[in-house]
Design a protein around this motif. Structure first.
Motif, PDB file in Angstrom:
ATOM      1  N   SER A 135       0.837  -1.204   0.000  1.00 50.00           N
ATOM      2  CA  SER A 135       0.000   0.000   0.000  1.00 50.00           C
ATOM      3  C   SER A 135       0.877   1.261   0.000  1.00 50.00           C
ATOM      4  O   SER A 135       2.043   1.220   0.357  1.00 50.00           O
ATOM      5  CB  SER A 135      -0.931   0.009   1.213  1.00 50.00           C
ATOM      6  OG  SER A 135      -0.184   0.066   2.407  1.00 50.00           O
ATOM      7  N   TYR A 136       0.257   2.355  -0.396  1.00 49.62           N
ATOM      8  CA  TYR A 136       0.963   3.634  -0.502  1.00 49.62           C
ATOM      9  C   TYR A 136       0.876   4.400   0.810  1.00 49.62           C
ATOM     10  O   TYR A 136      -0.181   4.444   1.440  1.00 49.62           O
ATOM     11  CB  TYR A 136       0.355   4.481  -1.636  1.00 49.62           C
ATOM     12  CG  TYR A 136       1.021   5.820  -1.791  1.00 49.62           C
ATOM     13  CD1 TYR A 136       2.334   5.906  -2.227  1.00 49.62           C
ATOM     14  CD2 TYR A 136       0.356   6.997  -1.480  1.00 49.62           C
ATOM     15  CE1 TYR A 136       2.956   7.135  -2.363  1.00 49.62           C
ATOM     16  CE2 TYR A 136       0.968   8.225  -1.612  1.00 49.62           C
ATOM     17  CZ  TYR A 136       2.278   8.288  -2.058  1.00 49.62           C
ATOM     18  OH  TYR A 136       2.896   9.501  -2.183  1.00 49.62           O
ATOM     19  N   ILE A 137       1.977   5.007   1.209  1.00 46.11           N
ATOM     20  CA  ILE A 137       1.997   5.876   2.383  1.00 46.11           C
ATOM     21  C   ILE A 137       1.758   7.301   1.897  1.00 46.11           C
ATOM     22  O   ILE A 137       2.606   7.863   1.191  1.00 46.11           O
ATOM     23  CB  ILE A 137       3.345   5.798   3.125  1.00 46.11           C
ATOM     24  CG1 ILE A 137       3.623   4.379   3.593  1.00 46.11           C
ATOM     25  CG2 ILE A 137       3.352   6.767   4.309  1.00 46.11           C
ATOM     26  CD1 ILE A 137       5.023   4.175   4.143  1.00 46.11           C
ATOM     27  N   HIS A 189       5.498  11.182  -1.665  1.00 48.58           N
ATOM     28  CA  HIS A 189       5.897  11.947  -2.844  1.00 48.58           C
ATOM     29  C   HIS A 189       5.246  13.324  -2.786  1.00 48.58           C
ATOM     30  O   HIS A 189       4.239  13.510  -2.108  1.00 48.58           O
ATOM     31  CB  HIS A 189       5.471  11.216  -4.122  1.00 48.58           C
ATOM     32  CG  HIS A 189       6.037   9.836  -4.198  1.00 48.58           C
ATOM     33  ND1 HIS A 189       5.369   8.745  -3.701  1.00 48.58           N
ATOM     34  CD2 HIS A 189       7.216   9.375  -4.671  1.00 48.58           C
ATOM     35  CE1 HIS A 189       6.111   7.661  -3.881  1.00 48.58           C
ATOM     36  NE2 HIS A 189       7.240   8.019  -4.468  1.00 48.58           N
ATOM     37  N   SER A 190       5.834  14.258  -3.518  1.00 49.84           N
ATOM     38  CA  SER A 190       5.303  15.622  -3.538  1.00 49.84           C
ATOM     39  C   SER A 190       5.387  16.209  -4.936  1.00 49.84           C
ATOM     40  O   SER A 190       6.153  15.733  -5.778  1.00 49.84           O
ATOM     41  CB  SER A 190       6.111  16.530  -2.596  1.00 49.84           C
ATOM     42  OG  SER A 190       5.858  16.218  -1.253  1.00 49.84           O
ATOM     43  N   ILE A 191       4.597  17.256  -5.127  1.00 47.17           N
ATOM     44  CA  ILE A 191       4.695  18.092  -6.323  1.00 47.17           C
ATOM     45  C   ILE A 191       5.180  19.453  -5.853  1.00 47.17           C
ATOM     46  O   ILE A 191       4.576  20.061  -4.967  1.00 47.17           O
ATOM     47  CB  ILE A 191       3.338  18.244  -7.031  1.00 47.17           C
ATOM     48  CG1 ILE A 191       2.835  16.888  -7.511  1.00 47.17           C
ATOM     49  CG2 ILE A 191       3.449  19.229  -8.194  1.00 47.17           C
ATOM     50  CD1 ILE A 191       1.453  16.933  -8.128  1.00 47.17           C
ATOM     51  N   ALA A 192       6.271  19.908  -6.431  1.00 48.05           N
ATOM     52  CA  ALA A 192       6.795  21.242  -6.109  1.00 48.05           C
ATOM     53  C   ALA A 192       6.444  22.180  -7.259  1.00 48.05           C
ATOM     54  O   ALA A 192       6.474  21.793  -8.427  1.00 48.05           O
ATOM     55  CB  ALA A 192       8.307  21.197  -5.911  1.00 48.05           C
ATOM     56  N   ASP A 249      -1.306  12.776  -1.826  1.00 49.54           N
ATOM     57  CA  ASP A 249      -2.054  11.934  -0.910  1.00 49.54           C
ATOM     58  C   ASP A 249      -2.280  10.543  -1.510  1.00 49.54           C
ATOM     59  O   ASP A 249      -2.121   9.543  -0.830  1.00 49.54           O
ATOM     60  CB  ASP A 249      -3.390  12.608  -0.577  1.00 49.54           C
ATOM     61  CG  ASP A 249      -4.182  11.844   0.456  1.00 49.54           C
ATOM     62  OD1 ASP A 249      -3.592  11.447   1.477  1.00 49.54           O
ATOM     63  OD2 ASP A 249      -5.388  11.636   0.237  1.00 49.54           O
ATOM     64  N   GLN A 250      -2.671  10.487  -2.762  1.00 46.22           N
ATOM     65  CA  GLN A 250      -2.939   9.229  -3.458  1.00 46.22           C
ATOM     66  C   GLN A 250      -2.564   9.401  -4.922  1.00 46.22           C
ATOM     67  O   GLN A 250      -2.427  10.509  -5.403  1.00 46.22           O
ATOM     68  CB  GLN A 250      -4.416   8.843  -3.349  1.00 46.22           C
ATOM     69  CG  GLN A 250      -4.854   8.464  -1.959  1.00 46.22           C
ATOM     70  CD  GLN A 250      -4.204   7.186  -1.466  1.00 46.22           C
ATOM     71  OE1 GLN A 250      -4.079   6.207  -2.205  1.00 46.22           O
ATOM     72  NE2 GLN A 250      -3.787   7.179  -0.221  1.00 46.22           N
ATOM     73  N   GLY A 251      -2.447   8.300  -5.635  1.00 45.14           N
ATOM     74  CA  GLY A 251      -2.153   8.361  -7.058  1.00 45.14           C
ATOM     75  C   GLY A 251      -2.021   6.967  -7.633  1.00 45.14           C
ATOM     76  O   GLY A 251      -2.169   5.967  -6.931  1.00 45.14           O
ATOM     77  N   ASN A 252      -1.721   6.916  -8.903  1.00 36.96           N
ATOM     78  CA  ASN A 252      -1.510   5.656  -9.586  1.00 36.96           C
ATOM     79  C   ASN A 252      -0.286   4.979  -8.958  1.00 36.96           C
ATOM     80  O   ASN A 252       0.821   5.503  -9.050  1.00 36.96           O
ATOM     81  CB  ASN A 252      -1.281   5.921 -11.077  1.00 36.96           C
ATOM     82  CG  ASN A 252      -0.961   4.673 -11.859  1.00 36.96           C
ATOM     83  OD1 ASN A 252      -0.767   3.593 -11.316  1.00 36.96           O
ATOM     84  ND2 ASN A 252      -0.882   4.829 -13.176  1.00 36.96           N
TER      85      ASN A 252
END
Length: 136
Positions: free
Chosen positions: A27-29, A33-36, A119-122
């Motif tokens: 599962s994803y935490i 990851h982030s978008i700057a 928060d979530q993504g592919n």
């Protein structure tokens, strides 16, 4: 003393538990990851900064968005300009290094460098970011 130590270590233990859970379940935490967002004066500066970010492997992907109008206060005066916006996809753990590097090469006195956690993504895309941005 033991209670104080447990309280102080709670964030570290929680982070380790989340990573272990993620590894076991796949599962994803959220927030890994982030978008700057980085603003640039023109397309050439945007391309140069994007390429420099990629050369340093501080991101897996950078979008260069076309001109947009901007209104802002600078030194007490209302200013209006056009800017190019970079959307930088990376590990959250790289945001500090990314910000420091961009500030060192950016021509603006105070460049916009802000980030939002993903928060979530592919899951396959997020793994691809992991595969292309080295860990600290």
């Amino acid at each position: 003393e033991v209670l104080t130590l447990l309280v102080l270590m709670y964030p570290l233990l929680q982070g380790l538990a989340l990573h272990l859970y993620s590894a076991v379940t796949g599962s994803y935490i959220p927030g890994t990851h982030s978008i700057a967002f980085v603003n640039c004066l023109n397309e050439q500066i945007a391309r140069d900064i994007a390429r420099a970010i990629m050369d340093k492997k501080l991101a897996a992907y950078v979008n260069i968005l076309p001109k947009s109008s901007a209104l802002y206060f600078w030194k007490g005066e209302l200013e209006e300009s056009t800017e190019i916006l970079l959307l930088v996809k990376t590990r959250t753990s790289k945001i500090g290094e990314l910000s420091n590097y961009v500030r060192s090469i950016h021509p603006f006195e105070i460049p916009e460098i802000i980030s939002l956690p993903i928060d979530q993504g592919n899951p396959l895309y997020l793994k691809w970011i992991d595969d292309n941005v080295p860990r600290d």
